[in-house]
Enzyme design. Structure first.
Site, short mmCIF file in Angstrom:
data_model
loop_
_atom_site.label_atom_id
_atom_site.label_comp_id
_atom_site.label_asym_id
_atom_site.label_seq_id
_atom_site.Cartn_x
_atom_site.Cartn_y
_atom_site.Cartn_z
N GLU A 163 13.76 -3.74 -3.44
CA GLU A 163 12.93 -3.97 -4.62
C GLU A 163 13.80 -3.95 -5.87
O GLU A 163 13.54 -4.65 -6.83
CB GLU A 163 11.84 -2.90 -4.71
N SER B 130 10.13 4.79 -12.03
CA SER B 130 10.11 4.81 -13.51
C SER B 130 11.53 5.00 -14.04
O SER B 130 12.42 5.46 -13.33
CB SER B 130 9.23 5.95 -14.00
N ASN B 131 11.72 4.63 -15.30
CA ASN B 131 13.07 4.74 -15.85
C ASN B 131 13.57 6.19 -15.87
O ASN B 131 14.77 6.43 -15.81
CB ASN B 131 13.10 4.12 -17.25
N GLU B 132 12.63 7.13 -15.91
CA GLU B 132 13.04 8.54 -15.83
C GLU B 132 13.56 8.86 -14.43
O GLU B 132 14.54 9.59 -14.27
CB GLU B 132 11.86 9.45 -16.20
N SER C 210 1.60 3.49 -3.43
CA SER C 210 1.15 4.49 -4.40
C SER C 210 -0.27 4.96 -4.11
O SER C 210 -1.11 4.19 -3.62
CB SER C 210 1.18 3.92 -5.82
N GLY D 285 0.82 -1.22 0.00
CA GLY D 285 0.00 0.00 0.00
C GLY D 285 0.84 1.26 0.00
O GLY D 285 0.96 1.94 1.02
#
Lengths: 396, 381
Positions: A244, A381-383, A129, A127
């Site tokens: 992670e 994210s990859n960014e 995002s 829990g």
């Protein structure tokens, strides 16, 4: 410098490979190879097989069921389990909340939760995002207020993977609205059966049901539902997100998928002959293999260079970026192998015995391609990863 | 697997790095380039004194008992400095031909002279029509008693204009593209019938077009079986590609370091341009490309000694693909992110870019090797 794998490493790899071959139930393996969704029972069954062998939580401390393997052996194990098409461990338990509990939890929490995570008696979900807190996780708004001998949690979580199977959820909630946004967050363990917890499915573009919204409507939990110290949840979350990223390269998964690409490219005939006879396709496949071999070596370099201080190695961002891009590339190759029969849509939730239109191996190709767009988005994210490299490696 | 350098390897790296730092700043390099051979003769002597020229040869042959890892270490440092000396040609490429084809007697003679800095060699292998096909050999070697007589033309012989000796691949038997029937012949660069036309290359080195007219080669200068030189040639080229990977990684890491430094100092709109996210993310992609290339440098290095020719060829092709693609991306982006300054001849980044571009073109570019790999089957057993 010795760039050859040691005898010990080779022997261990063979041992794990033989174990997976002998122990993974054929029905699970077949679903996995085909790219079809596994049922909850498949995960539970395989985890119990691993637990019996003592391998369900290899990276945990030995007293809680770990194996005592070093990072190289852990990585070989993961690679072979993935390449062998065994179900992935449910990361939310074994890689996320488990390590948080054995590192920061109370003795009672350890005793209560860890054994049940190790054999998947408890299925956990995450829990974190929220609709307004994605990459900027610390801006989360779910709150927990103290009321007598309870905490009362209110708010909404989203993208909660496999919450429909979950017995427990670990929740970041704001316990102090004052000060810096990172400093007022606490880490809670919540039973999914608690009154006020509601799970609502989100259907994803592939048509599947993998993620959910989870609503907390004045959910009352006991005081010992909090992990570690009040308002220190952000530190635990950062620790968890570091874990992670370990194994995020998913080299073995991509190897298994490329095995499948080769297998199907030999039998998928459209146009002038089997797809494998097309030199342009073979070159594309070779390109992905090159990237994957490089990633495998990069992963070994990162593992052999693990920081002694336990802080996240920014090189893991390289693994995330490249690993996710390669996973996506393998799903694209599979689409190309299947060819025109990517078109028919099978409702993954439909209960029907009707055979699919086209070859039975064609169906999962397009949904998996669509579904795997997620891998460059989740887990930072990859960014976000590029930002980490720019700051932590390049000092920009 | 262990990626840590041994004490001796660390010392080798430190020694080469120090020498490059002291003797190879970019301005000095320009002076070396203007020397007659196109590189520094005096540095070549220093390489000999440091033991670099004998590094990858067995001790019983007069070398220092190193291997592919030592070559990798040297080449990476050379790559950062854009060193011009023909180390790759003499020590790595011709050295490998000698190790794999020559007799013990020949090895003792040649390796001793190479290690001492007294002999520089180039491999005269390519021909105007051959492209990257190592078996495409039109130069002929005609038997004349025990000796051979060479006729024909070689091209793109790197440092061939200044080399003391040339190892020439020439056809003894078979058709022009047959793998069988090619031998290796050692020819003095000044021998009668050898004419050499030297010229500068895009990456500030030199090469030569060389013709052979009735060039006589005595039996003691035939390296290995005159009918079956292909395995040694292929192996030597594979080892050379592994070394080239290390040179490329050195050049890429230098290009990235210079770019990041520039991003931190160049100001526009009142801020350093490194504060712009578009450039930060591009620089991060360069890191990813460099690390993937470095990984394949290790993979090529560990595979260079592989005896199974097919496995070795797959690994080397895979490395060449990754190196070529990473080099192109990093080279182009280093120029782009520097802006105008990188377009000038006097600035180093453009020269790193040019060397990287020529490395991709050497021994088959990324597209050629990806096709080869595709035809050879999976990298993963």
């Amino acid at each position: 410098m010795d760039l050859q794998p040691s005898e010990d490493e080779l022997a261990f790899r063979n041992e794990v490979r033989a174990f997976v071959r002998a122990s993974l139930p054929a029905s699970i393996r077949e679903k996995s190879v085909a790219g079809r969704r596994l049922a909850k029972d498949d995960y539970v069954r395989w985890t119990r097989i691993l637990a019996e062998k003592g391998w369900s939580v290899p990276h945990w401390p030995v007293e809680w069921g770990g194996t005592g393997w070093g990072p190289v052996k852990q990585s070989i194990f993961l690679d072979e389990v993935q390449r062998g098409n065994a179900p992935e461990a449910i990361a939310f338990g074994v890689s996320m909340v488990g390590p948080v509990i054995y590192t920061f939890g109370s003795q009672a929490q350890k005793e209560r939760f860890l054994p049940r995570i190790a054999d998947l008696s408890d299925w956990w979900c995450q829990g974190f995002s929220e609709p307004g807190a994605g990459s900027d996780l610390a801006s989360l708004r779910t709150s927990a207020r103290r009321d007598g001998d309870s905490w009362v949690i209110s708010g909404q979580k989203t993208w909660t993977t496999m919450a429909q199977y979950a017995d427990w959820i670990f929740v970041l909630a704001r316990t102090n609205p004052q000060g810096k946004k990172q400093e007022g967050i606490s880490f809670f363990l919540v039973d999914m059966k608690t009154p006020g917890v509601t799970v609502r499915p989100i259907q994803t573009i592939d048509g599947g049901h993998e993620v959910n919204e989870v609503f907390f409507d004045d959910v009352r939990v006991p005081l010992d539902a909090i992990v570690g110290e009040e308002n220190k949840g952000w530190d635990y979350a950062k620790f968890l997100l570091t874990n992670e990223r370990n194994g995020i390269a998913r080299v073995g998964i991509s190897k298994a998928r490329l095995d499948r690409v080769r297998e199907l490219a030999a039998i998928s005939v459209y146009g002038s002959g089997p797809k494998m006879d097309d030199p342009f396709f073979r070159a594309k496949l070779a390109s992905v293999e090159v990237e994957l071999k490089a990633l495998e070596m990069t992963q070994m370099r990162v593992i052999s260079n693990l920081r002694k201080d336990g802080r996240p190695d920014p090189a893991s961002s390289v693994l995330k970026i490249k690993g996710s891009e390669i996973q996506q590339a393998t799903t694209e190759l599979l689409m190309e192998v299947v060819g025109p029969y990517v078109l028919p849509y099978e409702d993954p939730e439909a209960l029907t015995n009707e055979p699919p239109a086209g070859p039975d191996w064609a169906g999962p190709a397009a949904p998996n391609y669509f579904n795997y767009r997620k891998v460059t988005i989740y887990g930072g994210s990859n960014e976000i990863q590029r930002g980490i490299i720019a700051k932590a490696i390049l000092g920009l | 697997m262990d990626f840590e350098l041994s004490g001796e390897q660390q010392m080798l790296r430190d020694n080469v790095a120090r020498l490059m730092k002291e003797r190879y700043d970019f301005e000095t390099r320009k002076a070396y380039q203007k020397e007659p051979a196109g590189f520094s003769d005096s540095l070549w002597r220093e390489y000999a004194e440091l033991g670099l020229l004998g590094a990858p040869f067995a001790e019983e042959d007069g070398g220092y008992g190193g291997g592919a890892v030592e070559t990798m270490i040297v080449m990476e440092e050379f790559g950062k400095a854009l060193a011009l000396e023909p180390y790759l040609e003499t020590v790595v490429l011709c050295g490998a031909l000698i190790r794999h084809a020559a007799s013990a007697e020949q090895r003792a003679d040649l390796i001793g002279r190479i290690a001492a800095g007294d002999l520089r060699l180039s491999f005269a292998q390519m021909e105007p029509q051959s492209g990257y096909d190592l078996s495409d050999v039109g130069v002929t070697a005609r038997r004349d008693g025990d000796a051979f007589v060479l006729d024909g033309a070689k091209g793109l012989v790197i440092n061939g204009d200044s080399a003391g000796g040339l190892i020439v691949s020439a056809r003894v038997a078979g058709g022009r593209r047959d793998r069988k029937g090619v031998g290796l012949f050692l020819v003095d660069g000044e021998a009668p019938g050898v004419s050499r036309r030297g010229y500068p290359t895009q990456d500030a080195r030199r090469a030569a077009e060389i013709s052979f007219a009735n060039v006589r080669v005595e039996p003691q200068n035939v390296l290995g079986s005159p009918e079956d030189g292909a395995p040694a040639i292929e192996r030597a080229v594979d080892e050379t590609i592994a070394a080239l990977s290390a040179e490329a990684v050195g050049a890429m890491s230098e290009a990235l370091a210079m770019t990041v430094e520039y991003l931190k100092t160049r100001k526009q709109f009142g801020v350093t341009i490194g504060s712009f996210q578009a450039l930060q993310h591009r620089a991060s992609d360069m890191v990813v490309a460099l690390e993937q290339a470095r990984s394949m440098m290790f993979f090529a290095t560990m595979s260079a000694g592989e005896d199974d020719a097919d496995e070795r060829a797959k690994a080397i092709s895979a490395a060449k693909v990754q190196i070529g693609r990473s080099a192109k991306f990093i080279g182009e982006q280093a120029v782009q992110m520097h802006g105008g300054i990188a377009m000038t001849y006097e600035y180093k980044v453009g020269h790193l870019f040019k060397r990287l571009t020529m490395i991709d073109a050497a021994y088959g570019d990324a597209d050629l090797h990806v096709r080869r790999l595709g035809d050879r089957g999976s990298l993963f057993v």
